[in-house]
Design an enzyme around this catalytic site. Sequence first.
Site, mmCIF file in Angstrom:
data_model
loop_
_atom_site.group_PDB
_atom_site.id
_atom_site.type_symbol
_atom_site.label_atom_id
_atom_site.label_comp_id
_atom_site.label_asym_id
_atom_site.label_seq_id
_atom_site.Cartn_x
_atom_site.Cartn_y
_atom_site.Cartn_z
ATOM 1 N N CYS A 55 0.899 -1.085 0.044
ATOM 2 C CA CYS A 55 0.164 0.014 -0.088
ATOM 3 C C CYS A 55 0.933 1.166 0.045
ATOM 4 O O CYS A 55 0.475 2.446 -0.226
ATOM 5 C CB CYS A 55 -0.938 -0.061 1.147
ATOM 6 S SG CYS A 55 -1.906 -1.417 1.354
ATOM 7 N N HIS B 225 -3.267 7.033 2.559
ATOM 8 C CA HIS B 225 -3.769 5.590 2.126
ATOM 9 C C HIS B 225 -5.126 5.239 2.730
ATOM 10 O O HIS B 225 -5.194 5.553 4.054
ATOM 11 C CB HIS B 225 -2.554 4.774 2.583
ATOM 12 C CG HIS B 225 -3.115 3.048 2.280
ATOM 13 N ND1 HIS B 225 -3.632 2.851 1.022
ATOM 14 C CD2 HIS B 225 -3.284 2.235 3.247
ATOM 15 C CE1 HIS B 225 -4.151 1.591 1.124
ATOM 16 N NE2 HIS B 225 -3.925 1.179 2.316
ATOM 17 N N ASN C 87 -10.334 -0.284 0.075
ATOM 18 C CA ASN C 87 -8.844 -0.046 0.148
ATOM 19 C C ASN C 87 -8.378 -1.006 -1.273
ATOM 20 O O ASN C 87 -8.433 -2.031 -1.441
ATOM 21 C CB ASN C 87 -8.145 -0.828 1.277
ATOM 22 C CG ASN C 87 -6.741 -0.844 1.564
ATOM 23 O OD1 ASN C 87 -6.101 -0.515 0.354
ATOM 24 N ND2 ASN C 87 -6.345 -1.441 2.668
#
Length: 331
Positions: A112, A258, A288
């Site tokens: 990520c 993020h 996500n």
Amino acid sequence: MRGIKILGTGVYTPETKVTNDDLSQFMDTNNEWIESRTGIRSRNYSASVPNHEMAAMAAKAAAEDAGVAPEELDLIIASTCSPEFFYPCMSGLVQNIIGAVNAAVMDINTACTGFISAVDIASRYLEDGDYKKILVVASERLSPHVDFEDRSASILFGDGAAAAVIEKSHKPMYSYLSAKGDPFEALYCYVNKEHNCPYTKENEALNAIMDTEAKKNYLQMDGKGVYKFAVDAMATAVTKTLAKAGLTTDDIDLVIPHQANIRIIQSATKALGINPEKVYVNIYEHANTSSACIPTCLDDLKKEGRLKEGMKICLVGFGAGLTSGAIVFEQ
Ligand code: ACO
């Protein structure tokens, strides 16, 4: 002195939108639990478009938005932790599809944190002067890696791709990257491969860890462990980067974190003392999408006319590895 300017952005959002209610049709969950614990209302899955094609569509859109012809791109850096091929690299596949015939290519995987790592690398190439226009593309097709019998992890992820074309700017940028290799088991996805070489076999130590079919085949996550790491990592990365820049949170116009979980973002925002209005969140409809989250946010903001010249922007990511990092730059 390093500096970056975002010339254009692009996204590819897969066609299949799946709401929390849709998930509750085959999983013991409900909209209230998912939304209150994560902020997520829906996510998109790529039913059949492979990851590199998703990446190429986002890349093409970014180049068009930048007004840059594919042949003008000097380098493509692709970030993915869900590639469909070990090789060639995803950036090479993108190069071919979009016709970026003059671009060198490389892939990175810091999960990520990938977009942060890729822009950090790009900024150093731009500073060197050899490359003038760099495409950074982050694309993740996580749905095949998620175990839909694991209700706490599967609800978190979506598929998506986003890209940005960047060039050197005379305005300074600062970055900070970090990693905490232990415990890697907090978040991992094993590459399960049959051996048919008569001289090799599976590794016993790995076998001991991957002791179930789910561990062999799907993403594994210690939700609480990752949560704790992420709040601290986001706050630390922003603090360290601002210190390098000689800035405070008050100087920053926009924070793009993020998009792992709304509660992680809110806790870190509070710990940092940042006005929540400066923190951009789009997790509600995208979930996500790992390294694609931050450039997807950038694209939203650019399309909404909210990425203005002279703005001081902080990008911050954290993910498997466990990696983390932040970038502060002036657009
Ligand atoms: N629906 C309904 N109930 C559920 C679900 C679900 N989808 N998932 C778990 N539960 C239940 C559990 O079984 C448990 O029930 P029990 O008390 O009867 O045993 C209860 O809810 C509480 O479970 P917890 O795991 O304690 O829930 P928690 O509040 O920790 O939330 C979550 C879980 C959302 C995964 C949270 O820990 C989290 O967000 N962690 C961060 C993980 C993350 O962001 N990962 C993203 C990838 S990493 C990255 O991008 C950085």
